[in-house]
Design a protein around this motif. Structure first.
Motif, mmCIF file in Angstrom:
data_model
loop_
_atom_site.group_PDB
_atom_site.id
_atom_site.type_symbol
_atom_site.label_atom_id
_atom_site.label_comp_id
_atom_site.label_asym_id
_atom_site.label_seq_id
_atom_site.Cartn_x
_atom_site.Cartn_y
_atom_site.Cartn_z
ATOM 1 N N GLU A 121 0.814 -1.213 0.000
ATOM 2 C CA GLU A 121 0.000 0.000 0.000
ATOM 3 C C GLU A 121 0.850 1.266 0.000
ATOM 4 O O GLU A 121 0.373 2.338 -0.358
ATOM 5 C CB GLU A 121 -0.959 0.012 1.193
ATOM 6 C CG GLU A 121 -0.306 0.237 2.537
ATOM 7 C CD GLU A 121 -1.307 0.296 3.698
ATOM 8 O OE1 GLU A 121 -2.523 0.139 3.455
ATOM 9 O OE2 GLU A 121 -0.865 0.506 4.842
ATOM 10 N N THR A 122 2.128 1.148 0.337
ATOM 11 C CA THR A 122 2.989 2.329 0.388
ATOM 12 C C THR A 122 3.447 2.770 -0.999
ATOM 13 O O THR A 122 3.702 3.947 -1.222
ATOM 14 C CB THR A 122 4.236 2.071 1.249
ATOM 15 O OG1 THR A 122 5.044 1.059 0.634
ATOM 16 C CG2 THR A 122 3.853 1.639 2.658
ATOM 17 N N LYS A 123 3.604 1.822 -1.926
ATOM 18 C CA LYS A 123 4.046 2.121 -3.301
ATOM 19 C C LYS A 123 5.367 2.893 -3.332
ATOM 20 O O LYS A 123 5.594 3.735 -4.207
ATOM 21 C CB LYS A 123 2.965 2.895 -4.058
ATOM 22 C CG LYS A 123 1.659 2.125 -4.203
ATOM 23 C CD LYS A 123 0.640 2.864 -5.037
ATOM 24 C CE LYS A 123 -0.642 2.056 -5.162
ATOM 25 N NZ LYS A 123 -1.689 2.756 -5.952
ATOM 26 N N LEU A 124 6.237 2.624 -2.367
ATOM 27 C CA LEU A 124 7.536 3.290 -2.324
ATOM 28 C C LEU A 124 8.461 2.666 -3.366
ATOM 29 O O LEU A 124 8.359 1.479 -3.671
ATOM 30 C CB LEU A 124 8.162 3.153 -0.932
ATOM 31 C CG LEU A 124 7.366 3.762 0.226
ATOM 32 C CD1 LEU A 124 8.029 3.406 1.549
ATOM 33 C CD2 LEU A 124 7.238 5.276 0.071
ATOM 34 N N GLU A 125 9.384 3.451 -3.847
ATOM 35 C CA GLU A 125 10.277 2.981 -4.902
ATOM 36 C C GLU A 125 11.085 1.781 -4.450
ATOM 37 O O GLU A 125 11.142 0.756 -5.136
ATOM 38 C CB GLU A 125 11.208 4.122 -5.345
ATOM 39 C CG GLU A 125 12.050 3.778 -6.556
ATOM 40 C CD GLU A 125 12.891 4.946 -7.045
ATOM 41 O OE1 GLU A 125 13.994 4.704 -7.577
ATOM 42 O OE2 GLU A 125 12.451 6.105 -6.878
ATOM 43 N N PHE A 126 11.711 1.868 -3.261
ATOM 44 C CA PHE A 126 12.560 0.753 -2.820
ATOM 45 C C PHE A 126 11.724 -0.467 -2.443
ATOM 46 O O PHE A 126 12.145 -1.605 -2.617
ATOM 47 C CB PHE A 126 13.483 1.172 -1.675
ATOM 48 C CG PHE A 126 12.805 1.336 -0.333
ATOM 49 C CD1 PHE A 126 12.585 0.256 0.508
ATOM 50 C CD2 PHE A 126 12.406 2.600 0.103
ATOM 51 C CE1 PHE A 126 11.970 0.410 1.742
ATOM 52 C CE2 PHE A 126 11.782 2.764 1.331
ATOM 53 C CZ PHE A 126 11.558 1.663 2.155
ATOM 54 N N SER A 127 10.499 -0.222 -1.939
ATOM 55 C CA SER A 127 9.671 -1.359 -1.490
ATOM 56 C C SER A 127 9.058 -2.129 -2.657
ATOM 57 O O SER A 127 8.530 -3.220 -2.472
ATOM 58 C CB SER A 127 8.558 -0.862 -0.568
ATOM 59 O OG SER A 127 7.564 -0.160 -1.292
ATOM 60 N N GLN A 128 9.131 -1.562 -3.863
ATOM 61 C CA GLN A 128 8.591 -2.246 -5.037
ATOM 62 C C GLN A 128 9.613 -3.173 -5.691
ATOM 63 O O GLN A 128 9.287 -3.904 -6.624
ATOM 64 C CB GLN A 128 8.109 -1.214 -6.063
ATOM 65 C CG GLN A 128 6.985 -0.313 -5.558
ATOM 66 C CD GLN A 128 5.748 -1.083 -5.133
ATOM 67 O OE1 GLN A 128 5.115 -1.752 -5.929
ATOM 68 N NE2 GLN A 128 5.405 -0.999 -3.845
ATOM 69 N N ASN B 60 4.611 7.912 3.183
ATOM 70 C CA ASN B 60 3.665 8.832 2.526
ATOM 71 C C ASN B 60 2.969 9.779 3.489
ATOM 72 O O ASN B 60 2.039 10.497 3.097
ATOM 73 C CB ASN B 60 2.593 8.059 1.740
ATOM 74 C CG ASN B 60 3.183 7.132 0.700
ATOM 75 O OD1 ASN B 60 3.979 7.549 -0.129
ATOM 76 N ND2 ASN B 60 2.811 5.860 0.745
ATOM 77 N N ALA B 61 3.393 9.797 4.751
ATOM 78 C CA ALA B 61 2.686 10.604 5.749
ATOM 79 C C ALA B 61 2.903 12.100 5.529
ATOM 80 O O ALA B 61 3.965 12.542 5.089
ATOM 81 C CB ALA B 61 3.129 10.216 7.155
#
Length: 779
Positions: free
Chosen positions: A29-36, A405-406
């Motif tokens: 759900e964060t859709k962060l670059e590193f987490s993808q 994303n906060a």
């Protein structure tokens, strides 16, 4: 035994599947670059799959069935980590450094983080024997049956005893090589990114693990369900208010409209809202946060949480009331999925509204939901926020992934100690880049933490400062004065109200006594932390109602407490504190306000020197000596110059030490001249040693303490904790903190001071609070 359990009567298979699902949900759900990245996602899933595999030992299974088992043998995280490592070692595309860090995540998922180098020095014969006994006790047929549905590869390559034993031997053999690799990495790494990505990964497991066990097993809960907060909530609220039209309100409205009309560019992550005190920064900040949230949802496809942080508990409740009023004005129920408050005195109550019916989540689940920041808008303290970012504590790390994303509103940012400015600046920059955080600094006195070129000013502050003429600042700091000589030269006028803000409780008491000899005591009151919170709040409410014309207080009224006086006297303090004190003077611009700055001394040293560092005090005094009067329109330029000079004089030693600790993943251990462990980050310095005292001020306090004694006698620790949580907020309304060195100590009961109703007069002055000095009482 034909089923492996993770929790009483709950199958291990179900728990692991739940943890895998939740951690994957939280990650995606964060859709962060590193987490993808595939390797990171695979690591996250593998950690979830293996984190509790050690629970397959017969020792843990006996323990979960309430049989007596030796403490070490019933533990499961260590064995899980060894088995996990044997699997992840075979996976391509994952760097060694991340395999070692993932090993620590599994090993430490029930504990706090340590120095990661030390973690690989602890392999001894006792550890090997413990692991061997646990492996010997595993029913591998049952384990493979449990994992076949979770991990298809097990069908082709079942877990075996020899495989687990080989995993232990391999780690013992490789530990020296790993240590050398860590030492080399520690020397080379200059980035905060690994720390942030590591805590993020760790928090995914911690939150998924605790949420599955404490929430999903007990409540019908849907973590993927998120809620919309319309961007116009604050505007609707304002339209329903009956505020009179005057110059101040028109100026407030002008600033608010600038926020409404501001064109948001999501490439900018740092914003500043600098307005004079009393200009409606809370509503303006919320308005911008909601607009930014809507923009991010539309253009980035993520739903950011709004984390609104404040330095003091005294203004948390005040801001919470504003938020509740906004929701109510919009016809919205106070559902904790939309908004919650979280601090150390928060009530453990989590209410949900479904189909127009409100119900309370059970205590254990509510505690986890609150501490995990499961809400769209979180109102919290600086301590909760900064000790989530700079921490080695399991409990705090759990909510770290909620920062992704906060939109983080930092109200009264000047309260961040300047010794941490550099560390905060560098960390926030990495959080913005890696976790896609957005920051709004809301204050009347923006410190020079960030270069002006790095932040976007939402309004031009000089315009609003120059429009005001509510207050004149009059320095009297050329010479120090004793409290006695200060009161002698005072002229108090009956048609004016006066607020005296001083630096220490001793000074406040002495000043009150001196003023009481020359003024009418019926119009006087006193505020300090030696008065229990319940009575303090009563006095502040009475001050707002005009019951007192003369108030003597410590700094507790400086930031955010909405009280208003004609004349304010402030003992010498850092300039930003003086500016905050000025905000208690003529807030609505209805008359001419005066703020006088004096330098009080006890005859040996300035009272200011007991509280503040000399760099800030001396700089403030030297700057104020050059002025006879400062008009309010000049405050902006004065405070700008102060922070610029402070930045040039500031010592970054503590920031550099904590940054070195972060870059070497030195979570706990001894401080050195070069680095300090993350565990030693302290937003609030402890100062002198103190202890809590419960004051039975009234019959209600007596009843609360009687209930507390009943709770203390409850044998079950979980039930005891649950019952205390129900009275915690009320209990601490009667608690004060006093120095251990006072010569007049109360009786000690349940490891805290206790003053009952009958001995209250011996320890408590009805005006000035706790009597720190003995008055000849015979015990």
């Amino acid at each position: 035994m034909n089923v492996l359990y993770s929790h009483p009567d709950y199958p291990l298979q179900h728990h692991i599947e739940g943890v895998r699902s939740l951690s994957t949900l939280f990650l995606n759900e964060t859709k962060l670059e590193f987490s993808q990245q595939k390797w990171y996602q695979h690591l996250c899933e593998s950690i979830a799959l293996f984190h509790d595999i050690g629970k397959s030992s017969r020792y843990f299974q006996d323990y979960i069935r309430q049989r007596n088992v030796p403490q070490q043998l019933k533990s499961h995280a260590l064995l899980s980590a060894f088995v996990f490592m044997s699997y992840i070692e075979q996976v391509d595309g994952v760097e060694d450094i991340w395999k070692w860090l993932a090993f620590l995540i599994v090993k430490r998922h029930h504990g706090d983080l340590d120095d990661w180098l030390e973690e690989f020095k602890q392999f001894d014969s006792d550890m090997k024997q413990q692991l061997s006994q646990q492996i010997e006790s595993i029913d591998f047929a049952l384990l493979n049956h449990t994992y076949e549905a979770l991990f298809p590869i097990v069908t082709e390559q079942p877990f075996t005893k020899s495989q687990f034993e080989a995993a232990v031997e391999a780690m013992f053999t490789k530990s020296r090589k790993i240590r050398r690799g860590i030492m080399r990495w520690n020397e080379e790494n200059e980035s905060l990114v690994p720390y942030v990505q590591f805590l993020f990964l760790f928090s995914l497991l911690l939150d998924a693990d605790k949420s599955e066990a404490g929430i999903m097993q007990k409540e019908s809960w849907e973590f993927s369900e998120r809620f919309t907060l319309p961007a116009h909530l604050v505007q609707v609220y304002k339209q329903k208010q009956q505020w009179e039209r005057n110059a101040m309100n028109e100026l407030r409205e002008k600033a608010f409209q600038e926020i409404v009309d501001y064109k948001i560019d999501l490439n900018n992550h740092f914003y500043s809202l600098q307005l004079p005190t009393g200009m409606g920064k809370t509503l303006a900040s919320l308005q911008f946060a909601l607009r930014l949230r809507e923009e991010m949802q539309t253009k980035k496809g993520v739903i950011p949480r709004v984390i609104y942080s404040l330095p003091f508990l005294s203004i948390i409740d005040q801001t919470g009331d504003v938020l509740k009023s906004i929701f109510q004005a919009n016809g919205m129920d106070i559902d904790h999925r939309l908004f919650l408050s979280h601090h150390h005195l928060s009530e453990i109550n989590y209410s949900v509204v479904k189909e127009e019916e409100k119900y309370d989540v059970n205590y254990d689940a509510a505690k986890l939901l609150i501490e995990g920041w499961n809400s769209e808008m979180i109102l919290t303290t600086f301590v909760q926020l900064f000790h989530t970012i700079f921490t080695n504590k399991n409990r705090a790390i759990r909510k770290f992934h909620r920062l992704a994303n906060a939109i983080i509103v930092i109200d009264e940012i000047q309260a961040i100690p300047h010794r941490y400015w550099l560390a905060v600046r560098e960390m926030f920059q990495v959080l913005a880049k890696e976790l896609n955080c957005y920051f709004l600094f809301s204050t009347a006195t923006t410190p020079a933490i960030f270069d002006k070129r790095e932040t976007i000013q939402l309004v031009e502050p000089s315009v609003y400062f120059q429009s005001l003429s509510r207050v004149q600042l009059v320095p009297h700091v050329q010479e120090n004065m004793t409290v006695e000589s200060f009161v002698e030269q005072l002229q108090l006028h009956e048609d004016k109200s006066y607020l005296f803000i001083v630096n220490t409780i001793d000074c406040a008491k002495k000043l009150y006594e001196q003023l009481a000899e020359v003024a009418d005591q019926t119009v006087m009151t006193f505020l300090s932390t030696h008065i229990p919170p319940k009575e303090r709040l009563r006095r502040i409410a009475a001050i707002k109602d005009g019951a007192y014309r003369i108030v003597v207080s410590t700094q507790l009224v400086e930031a955010g407490v909405d009280i208003d006086f004609d004349v304010v006297y402030r003992d010498l303090a850092p300039l930003d504190s003086i500016h905050q004190a000025a905000g208690r003077c003529n807030r609505h611009g209805l008359r001419a306000g005066e703020v006088h700055v004096v330098a009080l001394t006890d005859g040996k040293r300035r009272y200011a020197s007991y509280i503040y560092d000399l760099v800030r005090i001396d700089l403030t005094q030297s700057m104020l000596k050059t002025y006879e009067i400062v008009e309010e329109k000049g405050f902006f330029y004065l405070i700008e110059e102060y922070f610029q000079q402070l930045s040039s004089k500031m010592n970054n030693r503590e920031s550099l030490q904590i940054l070195k600790g972060i870059k070497t993943l030195y979570f706990d251990g001894e401080a050195t001249t070069e680095r300090v462990p993350v565990s030693q980050f302290r937003l609030i310095e402890s100062g002198e040693e103190r202890f809590d005292v419960f004051m039975e001020l009234d019959e209600e306090a007596s009843q609360i303490f009687q209930r507390f004694e009943e709770i203390v006698r409850i044998k079950n620790p979980f039930e005891r904790q649950r019952e205390f949580a129900a009275i915690k907020a009320s209990f601490y309304q009667y608690v004060i903190s006093i120095p251990r060195k006072v010569d007049h100590k109360p009786p000690i009961l349940y490891n805290m001071g206790y003053v009952n109703l009958y001995s209250l007069a011996d320890f408590y002055d009805q005006t000035m609070g706790y009597k720190t000095k003995s008055e000849g009482i015979i015990w």
